[in-house]
Scaffold this active site. Structure first.
Site, mmCIF file in Angstrom:
data_model
loop_
_atom_site.group_PDB
_atom_site.id
_atom_site.type_symbol
_atom_site.label_atom_id
_atom_site.label_comp_id
_atom_site.label_asym_id
_atom_site.label_seq_id
_atom_site.Cartn_x
_atom_site.Cartn_y
_atom_site.Cartn_z
ATOM 1 N N CYS A 100 -14.320 -33.584 -45.453
ATOM 2 C CA CYS A 100 -14.276 -32.361 -44.644
ATOM 3 C C CYS A 100 -13.539 -32.576 -43.337
ATOM 4 O O CYS A 100 -12.701 -31.764 -42.939
ATOM 5 C CB CYS A 100 -15.700 -31.880 -44.352
ATOM 6 S SG CYS A 100 -16.722 -31.607 -45.803
ATOM 7 N N ASP A 101 -13.875 -33.657 -42.620
ATOM 8 C CA ASP A 101 -13.434 -33.819 -41.239
ATOM 9 C C ASP A 101 -12.434 -34.944 -41.022
ATOM 10 O O ASP A 101 -11.935 -35.108 -39.904
ATOM 11 C CB ASP A 101 -14.654 -34.077 -40.336
ATOM 12 C CG ASP A 101 -15.702 -32.984 -40.473
ATOM 13 O OD1 ASP A 101 -15.300 -31.838 -40.752
ATOM 14 O OD2 ASP A 101 -16.899 -33.267 -40.311
ATOM 15 N N CYS A 131 -19.207 -36.310 -43.649
ATOM 16 C CA CYS A 131 -18.289 -35.846 -44.694
ATOM 17 C C CYS A 131 -16.852 -36.198 -44.308
ATOM 18 O O CYS A 131 -16.210 -35.480 -43.534
ATOM 19 C CB CYS A 131 -18.426 -34.336 -44.893
ATOM 20 S SG CYS A 131 -17.369 -33.675 -46.202
#
Length: 686
Positions: free
Chosen positions: A441-442, A438
């Site tokens: 996300c990261d 992701c």
């Protein structure tokens, strides 16, 4: 006047001293002060949730984190840190995957867990931290230590005893032998001499705010009374009495009312100002309440009823939300079971440009609006995971991870797909240490660093473009000589100045390097030293040549597999596309009556948000038609109507009995359009 204002003041103090369930950290300075306070004043462990609003698993864990925080509200402190805003804290504690949970005991990092660990592990690790904090709540005084050795080993000299005690002081980094070092020392002494030295609690639990407030009120009242009597006696005892009263009260007045600011240096004034600002910020943060958010969640939360659900929708992506909107508008009050992550669309950090009517809108925003729209029409939600479906009974039974069995007349499966992994050495071991699926996300955790994206489809292109905003360099590794992504996205990637493409190349291995852990744990597990990505081993698919390339993170974007494992043995699957549900003709019906499927669980070709939304609407229409054909309506409303009808019939019969003789009934009732006298004469003539 002062006496009437005192209760209000005490109430304000009580509210200010009350800790919120979960506190949001606004700065690194605030976080450091919080750790210092609970490490040196209260002894409570601190549980930290490092999260991001764009992270699906973070959204899933948010209500779980709050639930566990309520359970441990008196024994632990729960805080959350937005990694998008707190770059300093993210870097200091090496946050490389979201969400990341860290436990601090005695102001030091004690444990860590990464990802959506679930409610059970979060509760268990928090309980372990609480137990450790209680274990470390020990203080051993030198006099007690000397007295103890005088009883168990009188031959030991005081110098030797003080030498051992000084080692404890050095290890505990305090003016007392206390904390985990003292607790370990006491345990070893008890094992050796069968008895333990006398100790005391390092931290004493504070009394309740209400009690302390009442005590303060009482003492203030007594002080006021004594001050009044002292004042009257001093005025009647002459000048000598006045001087004695003045001299006795002078120190108190100087300390509490006369700070003597003119004697302080500039640095002292600035330090005091910063301290007071910190106290004001703490009071403001601790008075924040999240009751409004809880009320908003509770408003559309599912509550079990006495009758089976008419429609249960499994999945929270475009297909599930579209089905929920259509079913809710049809009056079916659907139950949506899904974690709050919202599927693939929820994780898109780039703007969604191919959804009609929407421009410059991200995936999470679309899902949020869909959810709100469905809720406005009567849909209810349960944040849970479905484990299996029992189709051998009627009504159908949906089994979930936490809620249990939920009976329902129809089911719409819209669970979407899960990320695929490479299955190469180092990939699993380094998840949370730089390996992720992701980028939204990261990705920002690796700002200014070198990252690699593996894949050649739309997902890989979108991830590369997201990472190019913050990363130093982005390398896309693809096993073929051309992308299979849409031309628009592929052209953007190829022409981007920060992105480099490695054609005809695969990743053979992901290599990690150990990092220094800042936990300062007394017992370091050598088999569990944290590692982060340092480089990858690349292989040319044409020549077979291998080489190493430095990288700080690897984002895997090689496609998805339908999340349909819980349907095995229940419905038929597409024989040409493994894992995809087989539907009947062009409908959304599956091989089991009452079960419908929509979105990426049936679409092995297009797999777009817009096509998923369309199939979700079709599934809701098919489910509505099925319920009508089977005569499965709103059982709760039908029973209510029957009870109301019976009640009305009983009331009408009772009313007729009470009315008795009706003269109009003998003449055929009242004649419409005629006066009563005319009607009576007409009746007589007839």
């Amino acid at each position: 006047m002062q006496r009437s204002a005192l209760p209000l003041l005490l109430l304000f103090i009580a509210q200010a001293l009350a800790r919120p369930v979960v506190r949001s950290i606004r700065s690194a300075h605030e976080f450091d002060r919080l750790l210092k306070k609970h490490g040196t004043e209260t002894g409570l462990p601190v549980v930290v949730d490092f999260y991001s609003d764009s992270c699906g698993p973070c959204r899933m864990m948010a209500p779980i984190f709050k639930k566990v925080a309520k359970e441990f509200k008196d024994t632990a402190v729960f805080v959350k840190v937005d990694t998008n805003a707190q770059y300093e804290l993210s870097g200091r504690y090496q946050i490389r995957s979201l969400p990341t949970f860290q436990w601090f005991v005695g102001g030091k990092k004690w444990n860590e867990a990464k990802g959506g660990i679930g409610e059970g592990p979060l509760r268990q690790m928090t309980q372990q931290a609480v137990t450790q904090a209680e274990f470390d709540n020990v203080r051993l005084l030198l006099d007690d230590f000397v007295e103890y050795y005088g009883q168990v080993d009188p031959t030991k000299s005081r110098e030797d005893i003080e030498s051992v005690y000084n080692k404890c002081l050095k290890s505990s980094k305090s003016k007392f032998c206390e904390g985990g070092v003292a607790s370990t020392l006491v345990r070893k002494l008890k094992k050796k001499y069968q008895t333990a030295p006398k100790t005391e609690k390092r931290f004493v639990p504070q009394e309740s705010t209400t009690k302390s407030s009442d005590d303060d009120a009482g003492s203030n009242k007594e002080q006021s009374t004594s001050s009044s009597s002292s004042s009257s006696s001093s005025s009647s005892s002459g000048s000598g009495g006045s001087r004695r009263a003045s001299s006795s009260s002078s120190p108190s007045n100087n300390n509490s009312k006369d700070p003597k600011l003119h004697l302080a240096t500039k640095d002292q004034l600035m330090e005091e100002l910063e301290k007071r600002l910190d106290e004001e910020r703490d009071a403001q943060a601790e008075m924040e309440s999240d009751d409004a958010d809880e009320d908003e969640l509770d408003q559309h939360r599912w509550m079990p009823g006495d009758f089976p659900e008419r429609v249960v929708i499994i999945g929270g992506g475009p297909a599930g939300m579209s089905a929920a909107i259509y079913a809710a508008r049809a009056g079916l009050a659907p139950l949506v079971i899904a974690p709050s992550m919202g599927g693939k669309l929820q994780g898109k950090g780039v703007d969604v440009e191919n959804y009609p009517g929407l421009n410059n809108v991200t995936g999470p925003s679309i899902i949020s609006h869909m959810r709100a729209q469905a809720a406005s029409f009567g849909a209810v939600f349960e944040e849970d995971l479905v484990t299996k479906i029992d189709a051998t009974t009627r009504p159908l039974l949906v089994h979930t991870n936490a809620t249990g069995g939920i009976p329902t007349h129809s089911i719409i499966v819209a669970t979407g797909a899960e990320s695929n992994w490479l299955g190469i050495p180092g990939e699993y071991e380094l998840r949370g240490g730089g390996v992720s699926s992701c980028a939204t996300c990261d990705g920002f955790l690796f700002a200014g660093q070198d990252v690699i994206v593996v894949g050649g489809g739309d997902t890989a292109m979108e991830d590369a473009l997201v990472l190019a905003r913050t990363s130093k360099t982005v390398t896309v590794v693809h096993r073929r000589d051309a992308f299979r992504a849409s031309k628009v996205l592929a052209d953007r990637v190829i022409n981007h100045p920060t992105i480099h493409v490695e054609w005809n190349t695969v990743v053979e291995e992901i290599v990690g390097v150990a990092v220094d852990d800042d936990s300062e744990s007394e017992t370091q597990d050598l088999d569990d030293i944290p590692k982060v990505v340092s480089e990858v081993v690349l292989k040319d698919t044409v020549t077979g040549e291998t080489r190493r390339k430095a990288a700080n993170a690897v984002f895997v974007a090689i496609g998805h597999t339908p999340a349909t494992s819980f349907l095995e043995g229940v419905v038929e699957f597409n024989p040409e596309h493994a894992g995809y549900v087989q539907t009947v003709g062009t409908s959304t019906k599956t091989s089991v009556h009452g079960i419908f499927a929509a979105g990426d669980v049936v679409d092995a070709v297009y797999r777009q948000a817009i096509t998923s939304a369309g199939s979700g609407a079709a599934a809701a229409l098919d489910a509505e038609r099925y319920l009508s054909e089977e005569g499965l309506g709103n059982e709760a409303a039908e029973m209510e109507a029957e009870l109301l009808a019976e009640l009305m019939n009983d009331t009408n019969e009772q009313a007729r009995e009470e009315l008795g003789y009706n003269a109009y009934a003998d003449v055929g009732g009242r004649m419409q359009g005629m006066k009563e006298t005319v009607a009576a004469s007409a009746g007589g003539e007839l």
